[in-house]
Write an enzyme that holds these catalytic residues in place. Sequence first.
Site, PDB file in Angstrom:
ATOM      1  N   ASP A 213     -44.483 -13.265  26.075  1.00  0.00           N
ATOM      2  CA  ASP A 213     -45.866 -12.879  26.323  1.00  0.00           C
ATOM      3  C   ASP A 213     -46.378 -13.404  27.669  1.00  0.00           C
ATOM      4  OD1 ASP A 213     -48.518 -12.012  24.922  1.00  0.00           O
ATOM      5  OD2 ASP A 213     -48.974 -14.014  25.670  1.00  0.00           O
ATOM      6  N   GLU A 255     -37.863 -18.683  37.913  1.00  0.00           N
ATOM      7  CA  GLU A 255     -36.992 -19.801  37.524  1.00  0.00           C
ATOM      8  C   GLU A 255     -37.020 -20.015  36.012  1.00  0.00           C
ATOM      9  OE1 GLU A 255     -38.043 -23.272  39.846  1.00  0.00           O
ATOM     10  OE2 GLU A 255     -38.053 -22.047  41.679  1.00  0.00           O
TER      11      GLU A 255
HETATM   12  C1  GLC Z   1     -50.590 -10.570  25.969  1.00  0.00           C
HETATM   13  C2  GLC Z   1     -50.742  -9.987  24.589  1.00  0.00           C
HETATM   14  C3  GLC Z   1     -52.193  -9.895  24.264  1.00  0.00           C
HETATM   15  C4  GLC Z   1     -52.772 -11.288  24.272  1.00  0.00           C
HETATM   16  C5  GLC Z   1     -52.506 -11.970  25.615  1.00  0.00           C
HETATM   17  C6  GLC Z   1     -52.783 -13.444  25.533  1.00  0.00           C
HETATM   18  O1  GLC Z   1     -51.097  -9.759  26.946  1.00  0.00           O
HETATM   19  O2  GLC Z   1     -50.090  -8.755  24.513  1.00  0.00           O
HETATM   20  O3  GLC Z   1     -52.431  -9.269  23.041  1.00  0.00           O
HETATM   21  O4  GLC Z   1     -54.146 -11.231  24.024  1.00  0.00           O
HETATM   22  O5  GLC Z   1     -51.176 -11.844  26.011  1.00  0.00           O
HETATM   23  O6  GLC Z   1     -51.793 -14.086  24.784  1.00  0.00           O
END
Ligand code: GLC
Length: 564
Positions: A213, A255
């Site tokens: 993410d 990295e």
């Molecule tokens: C990413 C996720 C989103 C979330 C954000 C913060 O973009 O897809 O849903 O709110 O990260 O973690």
Amino acid sequence: MAGLVKSDTEDFIDWWPHTVFYQIYPRSFKDSNGGGIGDLKGITSKLRYLADTGITATWLSPIFQSPMIDFGYDISDYKAIQPEYGTMQDFEELIDTAFELGIKVVLDFVPNHSSDQHEWFKKSAAREPGYEDFYVWHDGIVQENGTRVPPNNWPSVFYGSAWEWHEGREQYYLHQFTKEQPDLNYRNPKVVQAMDDVLLFWLNKGVAGFRIDAVNHLFEDESLKDEPLSGKTTDSLSYDYTKHIYSRDLPEVLEMIHHWRQLLDDFSAKHPERPTRIMMTEAYAGLTQLADYYEDSNGVRGSHLPFNFHFITDVKGDSDARDYVYNVEKWLIYMPRGHAANWVMGNHDNPRVASRFGPASVDAMNMLLLTLPGVAVTYNGEELGMVDYRELSWEETVDPPARNVGEKLYQEVSRDPVRTPFQWNNETNAGFSTAAKTWLPVHPNYLELNLEAQKVANRSHYQVYKDLLELRKSAIMRVGRFNIEPLTRWVFAFKRSYPNFESIITVINVSDKEQLVDLSEFLSQPKKLVVEVSGVDSKYQPGQSLAASALLLAAREGLVCRLV
Ligand code: GLC
């Protein structure tokens, strides 16, 4: 364009370079216990549905313990299951069932930030030895008049300053998302170590890898300097206010990606009994950066699949054929040789296909997604052509960025409309849950638009989707070379071909009007087209022969044909 598919590298005989990853948003997929919230047992009960559809890999949005401020993207224990979603045993059962059905499970890994309820943050706030620098802390700046202000002008992605004052520690902490999502400090080796430990924990449970993410937010420039203004808005609280040159896309990100790739490769090498463990990375970043994620200029491999969001961010309902061709080509041109392309058609953060391109485009967009070379990513519900529930009221709205911008503007940013429950059938709550109230309301169109109805209908989006997955099993779809061209302003076509195989041709009309096209020059062979997959409203039936020289396509129609 030639040379895109390299069947001689190891990557191309592995499981993942040609897979469809089906994204499940657990909260909205299937509720097994009447709580009004989707859960793990619910997912397990529907894995058979995935298998029957032809899906062999899924990625799950976060299922970990969380106060749910950002619905799981704020994790308070990376090694625990969110109790309302079930138990660790439920997770193990999910993995076992998936394995039996031949489905790989990829988990969402949220490394940039934890929840402010995580014990690491509590310890860091209390300056407990070993945790002082787990997060990004700063005294702020004391102005001449004695007031204290944040260290710089950085706004958070979700609106407002990216800095929050912590009363206990008497310092500001950085949060690139909500204030309940403090940013971890990746310049601290202890943080890197703690996260490696998290990855190994889930790898040992049998997952096939991770969707990482917000990876381009991992590092900030140590100087914490003000960012230059973008000039796009005068609202200093808007994320668009600054150019994010010190808080995003820093070289150190690469990295970390290399570090995690190494960890995955080492694990795969040690445990060859299970498939290669892979990573997919989420970054809304420039093409050159994403290409470097695949493999940098020194040939170091990183992310197996840096998500390609161009169908979400760069083509819209009014785009013409050139825009589509350009976006496909640019990914393939920049992607280093010997890697697998990927195409993301939707996710839990962006409007659905039916809402971006119009409901008439659903089949054509699935044809595009599923017949291009490489990996396809489908967000749950897109196989049915589910529609955003844009009519959600302010009172029903729960998404943090929407709540942050307030009642007047919430509809512009809310991600709730794309996260409503999956529409299984026409029973209570679309068969998602037996609860009196679900966490987000079900889209009222579920009475007509649901899986059950689409299974029994003569033709449906679901059947088209399933037929496309069936077609993907053929060798030509895996190894076929690729070329794409705009035939007219509104129609483009692409071909998958390989010596001694029948070619597969996809033709798509992206306009709202009927279009007549001549494919003879594009095909450069006086051959016949036979319909392989046609859309719900098409006048063409699978098996029907068509003349390539005069093909009439209805508005927004797509067709997949075999060249015989
Ligand atoms: C990413 C996720 C989103 C979330 C954000 C913060 O973009 O897809 O849903 O709110 O990260 O973690």
